[in-house]
Design an enzyme around this catalytic site. Structure first.
Site, PDB file in Angstrom:
ATOM      1  N   TYR A  52       9.311  -6.621  -1.592  1.00 21.50           N
ATOM      2  CA  TYR A  52       8.464  -5.511  -2.039  1.00 21.50           C
ATOM      3  C   TYR A  52       8.917  -5.022  -3.412  1.00 21.50           C
ATOM      4  O   TYR A  52      10.003  -5.346  -3.873  1.00 21.50           O
ATOM      5  CB  TYR A  52       8.426  -4.370  -1.014  1.00 21.50           C
ATOM      6  CG  TYR A  52       9.730  -3.617  -0.776  1.00 21.50           C
ATOM      7  CD1 TYR A  52      10.165  -2.630  -1.657  1.00 21.50           C
ATOM      8  CD2 TYR A  52      10.501  -3.851   0.361  1.00 21.50           C
ATOM      9  CE1 TYR A  52      11.335  -1.918  -1.422  1.00 21.50           C
ATOM     10  CE2 TYR A  52      11.665  -3.150   0.602  1.00 21.50           C
ATOM     11  CZ  TYR A  52      12.079  -2.177  -0.291  1.00 21.50           C
ATOM     12  OH  TYR A  52      13.243  -1.483  -0.059  1.00 21.50           O
ATOM     13  N   TYR A  57       3.442   5.551   5.042  1.00 23.20           N
ATOM     14  CA  TYR A  57       2.570   5.629   3.869  1.00 23.20           C
ATOM     15  C   TYR A  57       1.350   6.490   4.203  1.00 23.20           C
ATOM     16  O   TYR A  57       0.321   5.979   4.664  1.00 23.20           O
ATOM     17  CB  TYR A  57       2.112   4.233   3.441  1.00 23.20           C
ATOM     18  CG  TYR A  57       3.210   3.223   3.236  1.00 23.20           C
ATOM     19  CD1 TYR A  57       4.538   3.600   3.022  1.00 23.20           C
ATOM     20  CD2 TYR A  57       2.933   1.863   3.265  1.00 23.20           C
ATOM     21  CE1 TYR A  57       5.539   2.664   2.833  1.00 23.20           C
ATOM     22  CE2 TYR A  57       3.927   0.917   3.073  1.00 23.20           C
ATOM     23  CZ  TYR A  57       5.225   1.322   2.870  1.00 23.20           C
ATOM     24  OH  TYR A  57       6.214   0.384   2.686  1.00 23.20           O
ATOM     25  N   THR A  63       0.811  -1.224   0.000  1.00 23.34           N
ATOM     26  CA  THR A  63       0.000   0.000   0.000  1.00 23.34           C
ATOM     27  C   THR A  63       0.842   1.269   0.000  1.00 23.34           C
ATOM     28  O   THR A  63       0.422   2.309   0.497  1.00 23.34           O
ATOM     29  CB  THR A  63      -0.946   0.019   1.216  1.00 23.34           C
ATOM     30  OG1 THR A  63      -0.173  -0.019   2.427  1.00 23.34           O
ATOM     31  CG2 THR A  63      -1.905  -1.165   1.184  1.00 23.34           C
ATOM     32  N   TRP A  64       2.023   1.206  -0.572  1.00 22.51           N
ATOM     33  CA  TRP A  64       2.883   2.392  -0.620  1.00 22.51           C
ATOM     34  C   TRP A  64       2.366   3.387  -1.664  1.00 22.51           C
ATOM     35  O   TRP A  64       2.019   3.006  -2.781  1.00 22.51           O
ATOM     36  CB  TRP A  64       4.315   1.975  -0.966  1.00 22.51           C
ATOM     37  CG  TRP A  64       5.276   3.118  -1.052  1.00 22.51           C
ATOM     38  CD1 TRP A  64       5.686   3.936  -0.037  1.00 22.51           C
ATOM     39  CD2 TRP A  64       5.976   3.554  -2.224  1.00 22.51           C
ATOM     40  NE1 TRP A  64       6.593   4.858  -0.498  1.00 22.51           N
ATOM     41  CE2 TRP A  64       6.787   4.652  -1.840  1.00 22.51           C
ATOM     42  CE3 TRP A  64       5.995   3.134  -3.562  1.00 22.51           C
ATOM     43  CZ2 TRP A  64       7.609   5.331  -2.736  1.00 22.51           C
ATOM     44  CZ3 TRP A  64       6.816   3.813  -4.454  1.00 22.51           C
ATOM     45  CH2 TRP A  64       7.611   4.886  -4.045  1.00 22.51           C
TER      46      TRP A  64
END
Length: 247
Positions: free
Chosen positions: A188, A51, A21-22
């Site tokens: 990621y 974030y 959810t960056w």
């Protein structure tokens, strides 16, 4: 359904592909995408206090489904003193609308505070039931050893690192260390950028495209399958558009 495997020493069966959810630019699109992802089995959801706004969006997405979600958040190194970690966790829990995290990570180590101090706070949070396990992000082998030692009786759950087809350096030292110590490795940015990696016109992109065509898959699906081929590895592509989540 998304395949699942044990997440390090936690013993939890966690989907090998989750949702990152960056930098969620469109909150409405992100919320819808997260909800679709949960329906499709992408129940490993990763966020962080860094974030901006993401924890709130995640909290809304998982409302009424918290017991189905493997929820991860992170503390900024600048907040990661003993007291600062405790306070940052409380703030994240409030934004997420939950009473606990499945894993809480130190986002990276910039030496603002001793890792031992942060891990001491993580142990306290585990004892309080506010987090189920502690982890780290962007740690090298020496830092992993330090964090592991500082946690004492509490086991280090994971190391979250940059991992995609063009950045595979972690396979030489960090991944072997994680496997030896039963620590989950979470990759990621598994596509290298928001536009996907590698570019279809590049040499690597053409190879990946050929493989995908032969298998009847998409390039992103092939990339994720390759990155998660090891039994200790998970991947968290960003969940911002429904079509990407379905892919």
């Amino acid at each position: 359904m998304i395949p699942a495997r044990k997440f390090g020493p936690t013993g939890r069966e966690v989907p090998i592909v989750g949702q990152g959810t960056w930098q969620l630019r469109d909150k409405a699109s992100a919320l819808a995408s997260l909800q679709v992802g949960l329906e499709l089995g992408l129940k490993h959801v990763d966020t962080a206090e860094l974030y901006t706004g993401s924890e709130v969006v995640v909290g809304e997405a998982i409302r009424g489904k918290r017991d189905q979600v493997f929820l991860v958040s992170k503390v900024l190194p600048s907040h990661a003193s003993y007291e600062g970690t405790l306070k940052a966790c409380e703030a994240s829990l409030k934004r997420l609308g939950t009473d606990h995290l499945d894993v809480y990570l130190l986002h990276w180590n910039d030496e603002s505070h001793p890792v031992s101090e942060t891990m001491r706070a993580m142990g306290e949070l585990i004892d309080q039931g506010k987090i189920k396990a502690a982890g780290v992000s962007n740690f090298d082998v020496d830092e992993l050893e330090e964090a592991k030692g500082a946690l004492g009786a509490h086991r280090l759950a994971c190391n979250q690192v940059l991992y995609h087809l063009e950045r595979r350096g972690i396979e030489s030292d960090i991944l072997p260390w994680c496997k030896k110590n039963n620590v989950a490795l979470v990759g990621y940015s598994p596509f290298g950028s928001t536009n996907g990696f590698p570019a279809p016109t590049s040499k690597g992109g053409k190879v990946l495209g050929d493989i995908a065509k032969r298998l009847g898959k998409t390039p992103r699906q092939v990339a994720l399958a390759f990155l998660t081929r090891d039994s200790h590895v998970f991947a968290i592509p960003k969940a911002e558009h429904i079509d990407h989540v379905r892919d």
